[in-house]
Design a protein around this motif. Structure first.
Motif, PDB file in Angstrom:
ATOM      1  N   UNK A   1      81.016  67.130  -2.060  1.00  0.00           N
ATOM      2  CA  UNK A   1      82.447  67.010  -2.330  1.00  0.00           C
ATOM      3  C   UNK A   1      82.779  67.487  -3.738  1.00  0.00           C
ATOM      4  N   UNK A   2      81.966  67.065  -4.724  1.00  0.00           N
ATOM      5  CA  UNK A   2      82.204  67.476  -6.102  1.00  0.00           C
ATOM      6  C   UNK A   2      82.012  68.977  -6.268  1.00  0.00           C
ATOM      7  N   UNK A   3      80.960  69.513  -5.642  1.00  0.00           N
ATOM      8  CA  UNK A   3      80.697  70.954  -5.750  1.00  0.00           C
ATOM      9  C   UNK A   3      81.831  71.756  -5.120  1.00  0.00           C
ATOM     10  N   UNK A   4      82.313  71.321  -3.962  1.00  0.00           N
ATOM     11  CA  UNK A   4      83.409  72.012  -3.307  1.00  0.00           C
ATOM     12  C   UNK A   4      84.691  71.958  -4.118  1.00  0.00           C
ATOM     13  N   UNK A   5      84.989  70.775  -4.665  1.00  0.00           N
ATOM     14  CA  UNK A   5      86.201  70.625  -5.473  1.00  0.00           C
ATOM     15  C   UNK A   5      86.124  71.484  -6.736  1.00  0.00           C
ATOM     16  N   UNK A   6      84.941  71.528  -7.357  1.00  0.00           N
ATOM     17  CA  UNK A   6      84.817  72.336  -8.567  1.00  0.00           C
ATOM     18  C   UNK A   6      84.943  73.827  -8.248  1.00  0.00           C
ATOM     19  N   UNK A   7      84.422  74.245  -7.101  1.00  0.00           N
ATOM     20  CA  UNK A   7      84.541  75.664  -6.710  1.00  0.00           C
ATOM     21  C   UNK A   7      86.009  76.055  -6.560  1.00  0.00           C
ATOM     22  N   UNK A   8      86.803  75.179  -5.928  1.00  0.00           N
ATOM     23  CA  UNK A   8      88.238  75.447  -5.783  1.00  0.00           C
ATOM     24  C   UNK A   8      88.930  75.470  -7.148  1.00  0.00           C
ATOM     25  N   UNK A   9      88.548  74.505  -8.008  1.00  0.00           N
ATOM     26  CA  UNK A   9      89.137  74.447  -9.339  1.00  0.00           C
ATOM     27  C   UNK A   9      88.757  75.668 -10.168  1.00  0.00           C
ATOM     28  N   UNK A  10      87.510  76.118 -10.014  1.00  0.00           N
ATOM     29  CA  UNK A  10      87.026  77.289 -10.748  1.00  0.00           C
ATOM     30  C   UNK A  10      87.860  78.521 -10.403  1.00  0.00           C
ATOM     31  N   UNK A  11      88.139  78.668  -9.094  1.00  0.00           N
ATOM     32  CA  UNK A  11      88.946  79.810  -8.661  1.00  0.00           C
ATOM     33  C   UNK A  11      90.399  79.667  -9.112  1.00  0.00           C
TER      34      UNK A  11
ATOM     35  N   UNK B   1      85.361  57.189 -13.170  1.00  0.00           N
ATOM     36  CA  UNK B   1      86.264  58.344 -13.164  1.00  0.00           C
ATOM     37  C   UNK B   1      87.355  58.198 -14.221  1.00  0.00           C
ATOM     38  N   UNK B   2      87.959  57.020 -14.295  1.00  0.00           N
ATOM     39  CA  UNK B   2      88.989  56.785 -15.314  1.00  0.00           C
ATOM     40  C   UNK B   2      88.399  56.869 -16.716  1.00  0.00           C
ATOM     41  N   UNK B   3      87.163  56.397 -16.863  1.00  0.00           N
ATOM     42  CA  UNK B   3      86.496  56.501 -18.151  1.00  0.00           C
ATOM     43  C   UNK B   3      86.274  57.941 -18.573  1.00  0.00           C
TER      44      UNK B   3
ATOM     45  N   UNK C   1      93.778  66.749 -10.448  1.00  0.00           N
ATOM     46  CA  UNK C   1      94.213  67.390  -9.201  1.00  0.00           C
ATOM     47  C   UNK C   1      93.009  67.692  -8.304  1.00  0.00           C
ATOM     48  N   UNK C   2      92.414  68.854  -8.460  1.00  0.00           N
ATOM     49  CA  UNK C   2      91.370  69.273  -7.530  1.00  0.00           C
ATOM     50  C   UNK C   2      90.119  68.402  -7.598  1.00  0.00           C
ATOM     51  N   UNK C   3      89.511  68.282  -8.779  1.00  0.00           N
ATOM     52  CA  UNK C   3      88.284  67.481  -8.859  1.00  0.00           C
ATOM     53  C   UNK C   3      88.596  66.000  -8.742  1.00  0.00           C
ATOM     54  N   UNK C   4      89.826  65.604  -9.119  1.00  0.00           N
ATOM     55  CA  UNK C   4      90.233  64.228  -8.880  1.00  0.00           C
ATOM     56  C   UNK C   4      90.324  63.932  -7.401  1.00  0.00           C
ATOM     57  N   UNK C   5      90.674  64.949  -6.617  1.00  0.00           N
ATOM     58  CA  UNK C   5      90.708  64.789  -5.172  1.00  0.00           C
ATOM     59  C   UNK C   5      89.339  64.504  -4.592  1.00  0.00           C
ATOM     60  N   UNK C   6      88.295  65.015  -5.240  1.00  0.00           N
ATOM     61  CA  UNK C   6      86.934  64.737  -4.779  1.00  0.00           C
ATOM     62  C   UNK C   6      86.612  63.261  -4.925  1.00  0.00           C
ATOM     63  N   UNK C   7      87.073  62.657  -6.020  1.00  0.00           N
ATOM     64  CA  UNK C   7      86.861  61.222  -6.217  1.00  0.00           C
ATOM     65  C   UNK C   7      87.575  60.437  -5.116  1.00  0.00           C
ATOM     66  N   UNK C   8      88.807  60.848  -4.819  1.00  0.00           N
ATOM     67  CA  UNK C   8      89.549  60.190  -3.742  1.00  0.00           C
ATOM     68  C   UNK C   8      88.809  60.323  -2.415  1.00  0.00           C
ATOM     69  N   UNK C   9      88.234  61.497  -2.168  1.00  0.00           N
ATOM     70  CA  UNK C   9      87.471  61.708  -0.933  1.00  0.00           C
ATOM     71  C   UNK C   9      86.224  60.824  -0.908  1.00  0.00           C
ATOM     72  N   UNK C  10      85.581  60.646  -2.071  1.00  0.00           N
ATOM     73  CA  UNK C  10      84.413  59.763  -2.144  1.00  0.00           C
ATOM     74  C   UNK C  10      84.786  58.326  -1.827  1.00  0.00           C
ATOM     75  N   UNK C  11      85.970  57.912  -2.286  1.00  0.00           N
ATOM     76  CA  UNK C  11      86.455  56.565  -1.978  1.00  0.00           C
ATOM     77  C   UNK C  11      86.665  56.417  -0.473  1.00  0.00           C
ATOM     78  N   UNK C  12      87.279  57.437   0.158  1.00  0.00           N
ATOM     79  CA  UNK C  12      87.503  57.390   1.605  1.00  0.00           C
ATOM     80  C   UNK C  12      86.184  57.350   2.375  1.00  0.00           C
ATOM     81  N   UNK C  13      85.193  58.103   1.885  1.00  0.00           N
ATOM     82  CA  UNK C  13      83.882  58.106   2.531  1.00  0.00           C
ATOM     83  C   UNK C  13      83.287  56.694   2.508  1.00  0.00           C
TER      84      UNK C  13
END
Length: 457
Positions: free
Chosen positions: A11-21, A74-76, A103-115
């Motif tokens: 999830x983190x790798x995917x979010x960072x790839x989107x953010x990178x682009x 994450x907040x830290x 936004x993007x990488x923060x969304x990965x954290x949200x996805x981790x919470x859902x998981x």
């Protein structure tokens, strides 16, 4: 355990790839800062989450704690990055907060919470269907075997199924617990029944017998563990280590070593100083309100038990009429207590009366997090705390705190029954045994949500 780790990293790798682009649209130094902060956020969250033991089997059993820990980390990291950008004067080059970690990488954290929320539902259902149960065999039908069975039943969380007690000395064992068979029966059973763990409940002094049992159990593909000897049941949270090369069994240890104490003091000085500066306007308004309503000093000083059972002066905003003060707290505050002023009632309900204890934190007599300091004559059910709880003095092995594990678990307010102080001390001892900087941060984060409540008055 491995599955959760792989999903998190994906999830983190995917979010960072989107953010990178996406960062390419910023152009120039903005792109570099955007990508750098996002990379730091992703790596930092995953590293801290792993280092805090979040992927251990026992940790994954408590999904609510997992989610809390993830949000705190994450907040830290967000706070750390924001402070870094401000100090380096790079905020103007960064599209904060419309892009990046929020936004993007923060969304990965949200996805981790859902998981984890989904994982909690799945694990709960599997547990109800007994798909995650560990099978255990106990060796030894004597008094130690009986004690071990009782302990598994009392402290177990439903994830263990005991196949039975096995003992070669059948006649001798029946007086205590009925064995399911001999060691040969257990070996035969293991050929068509999966066994996860074998617990040997035999006296440690019976060295020859223990070696014979261990040698006989070698063919069984299971974890073989030596249960505590009779005296060991009194020190279940201890363990073996080496002292100058000699194996020794820990009985009582310091809650934190020299480096731990140094880190905790640094935490108190840094966060305590920041909190004092940020909350100074609020404290000034509280002082003004106290001065306008009633006569007497603004601050109330009370002696309480501190580190190593020494008496310390603890500061609070005065919330009672000056003439009604009780410096030894022989009578604890109760709901609708007539001694409390109108301003004092508001301060106590919002926990603002505790803010002057930041001065105690900075002078070293208290910590931001730790067991709450109790007044010398505080009572529960009419008896002094130390008379109710045998381990009461143990909580003074660390500095008292402005907040603690007992407070965020709901054990605060009036101690009108002995059970309430018993539960508080249990939480305090748990905190001391599991202390870490991340645990402190989690408690401070959760404190925000318990500043008010039905037990706060």
């Amino acid at each position: 355990m491995v599955l959760f780790a792989l999903v998190d990293h994906a999830l983190m790798a995917g979010a960072y790839a989107l953010s990178y682009l996406d960062a390419q649209s910023a152009g120039g130094i903005d792109t570099d800062i955007w990508r750098g902060t996002d990379a730091l956020f992703c790596v930092g969250v995953l590293y801290l989450f792993t280092a805090s033991g979040a992927y251990r089997v026992m940790a994954l059993a408590n999904m609510s704690a997992q989610i809390t820990k993830l949000l705190v980390i994450s907040l830290g990291m967000l706070t750390f990055e924001w402070a870094g950008l401000v100090l380096l004067d790079l905020v103007s080059y960064f599209r904060w907060p419309l892009h990046g970690p929020l936004t993007l990488v923060g969304g990965a954290v949200f996805a981790m919470v859902l998981v984890r929320a989904g994982g909690a539902l799945v694990l709960g259902e599997l547990s109800r269907r007994q798909r995650l149960v560990r099978t255990v065999a106990v060796i030894g039908g004597g008094s130690q075997g009986a004690r071990l069975l009782a302990l598994l039943k009392h402290q177990g969380e439903g994830g263990v199924r005991v196949l039975g007690v096995f003992d070669d000395r059948m006649d001798r064992a029946r007086d205590v617990v009925e064995p399911a068979g001999t060691l040969d029966d257990l070996i035969a059973l293991s050929r068509h029944q999966a066994i996860d763990d074998i617990l040997i409940a035999l006296p440690w002094g019976a060295e020859q017998r223990l070696l014979e049992v261990l040698d006989k159990l070698k063919p069984i593909p299971a974890n073989i563990r030596l249960a505590p000897d009779a005296i060991g049941y009194h020190f279940l949270n201890s363990g073996f280590e080496r002292f100058e090369g000699v194996p020794v069994y820990n009985i009582v240890g310091r809650p934190m070593g020299e480096w731990g104490a140094l880190l905790k003091r640094a935490e108190d000085l840094v966060l305590g100083s920041v909190a004092l500066v940020l909350l100074a306007p609020v404290m000034a308004l509280c002082a003004l309100a106290i001065r306008l309503e009633s006569q007497g000093p603004i601050l109330f000083k009370q002696q309480r038990y501190g580190y190593n059972n020494a008496l310390i002066d603890v500061y609070k905003f005065r919330s009672m009429y000056h003439e009604a003060r009780d410096e030894s707290a022989s009578r604890l505050a109760t709901q609708n207590d007539p001694r409390i002023t109108r301003v004092g009632r508001l301060l106590r309900r919002t926990s603002l009366d505790e803010l002057p204890q930041l001065l105690n934190v900075l002078n070293g007599s208290m910590s931001l997090v730790g067991p709450r300091p109790h007044a010398t004559r505080a009572k529960a059910g009419g008896r002094l705390y130390q008379e109710v709880v045998r381990e009461y003095a143990v909580r003074h092995k660390v500095k008292p705190g402005m907040t603690g594990w007992a407070q965020v678990k709901g054990w605060r307010g009036e101690t009108d029954t002995e059970e309430k102080i018993l539960r508080r001390v249990e939480c305090d001892l748990y905190y001391m045994e599991h202390w870490s900087i991340m645990f402190d941060i989690e408690i401070m984060f959760r404190t925000v949500f318990v500043l008010t409540g039905k037990n706060v008055y």
